[in-house]
Enzyme design. Sequence first.
Site, mmCIF file in Angstrom:
data_model
loop_
_atom_site.group_PDB
_atom_site.id
_atom_site.type_symbol
_atom_site.label_atom_id
_atom_site.label_comp_id
_atom_site.label_asym_id
_atom_site.label_seq_id
_atom_site.Cartn_x
_atom_site.Cartn_y
_atom_site.Cartn_z
ATOM 1 C CB SER A 6 9.811 6.222 8.387
ATOM 2 O OG SER A 6 9.688 6.901 9.620
ATOM 3 N N GLY A 15 13.868 4.883 6.271
ATOM 4 C CA GLY A 15 13.481 4.594 7.638
ATOM 5 C C GLY A 15 14.681 4.662 8.553
ATOM 6 C CE1 TYR A 40 8.159 11.350 6.956
ATOM 7 C CE2 TYR A 40 8.877 11.384 9.255
ATOM 8 C CZ TYR A 40 8.585 10.688 8.095
ATOM 9 O OH TYR A 40 8.704 9.319 8.082
ATOM 10 C CB SER A 41 4.213 15.130 12.238
ATOM 11 O OG SER A 41 3.783 14.766 13.541
ATOM 12 C CG ASN A 42 7.603 9.780 13.177
ATOM 13 O OD1 ASN A 42 7.723 8.907 12.333
ATOM 14 N ND2 ASN A 42 8.588 10.616 13.476
#
Length: 377
Positions: free
Chosen positions: A95, A331, A195-197
């Site tokens: 990330s 990440g 939080y969302s990818n």
Amino acid sequence: MPTAVALTAALAVALSGCGDVARTGRRTGADASAEASRDGAVRAAVRRLVAEGDAPGAAALVRNGDGGTRFVAAGVADVRTGRRIHRNDHFRAGSLTKTVIAAVTLRLAAEERLGLDDSVEEHLPGLVHGQGNNGRKVTLRQLLTHTSGLFDYTTDPALARQLSTEPGRTRTPAALVRTALRHRPYSAPGAEWRYSNTNYLLLGMVIQRVTGHSYASEAKHLVLGPLALTGTSFPGTRTALPTPHGRAYSGEDGARRDVTAFNPSSASAAGELISTLDDLSRLLTGLLRGTAVPRAPLRPMRDTSASGGQYGMGLFPVRLSCGVTLWGHNGEINGSYALAVATPDGRRTFAYRLNSTTRPTLSAETSLLKDEFCPGQ
């Protein structure tokens, strides 16, 4: 790739290893004594990280305000050959990709090629809809700050099983977004931080629609090139790491598996980046000192008002008990965990990595950062 959430409240790092230390730069007197003390603390933390955790190896790089650096490695990069981790080894940065994508988006906003308050629908018409999702109500600003409310595609149970059993399969961003949209949103756009990818998948698609080039190409042109991040790349569907590199391991269920070969298309603009410790250090310095993003667009990267203090745009604050606030990102992706943080002026950076998917405990991470940035406390 999955999350930065655990680190935003009280981040910590512990590195462990019976490892080698390399220093560049000269110091005398009190400065030399202080650096020597930090060296000892980091070395001890590295040893603990390998001794007490699931990762076979760990490494850390500190860059001081005068340009001097300290590199610490512990454990092994390859459990079969016993190879140690090298300073210039490449690894998956997960990330931390979001930091680069946010910088590209803000550069395009500064050039008035897009607006942060544009809706997703304006750039990707008809894509975000169904199950209560509405692209007309979600803005690019909300994607950047994780306040869109959109479901995180990486937590879809069926996709998670597929990623475990088919690591080499290619997946498109549009298909991954459709996976997310099969679920109702967590909340209304702008109502809360989560939080969302999926947010950064969509930003990658917006960048391509606005520029006519892939987000990887724009990142190379606007960020990687200007900062001379020659060890950083977007692999696309390539499953191998560039040389030099060690191996990457998964420690799930107590069984260590080599997961070095991996098709990162499932991470896309949310987490496909490959980098080195030196490059991650230079990335943060370049951002925070206004080299990669002009200072006016940089301000939103550190504006955490929308998230209740937890996240800006591709950066989050790390507040230590000694009063020091750092900025950076972490990440997590197959076989790799990494963290890179810096002081607000970008002069002092700290980057570290593990060659395992399993992240360290929060207390271990906090301990390491305090050893480096709060010596004696």
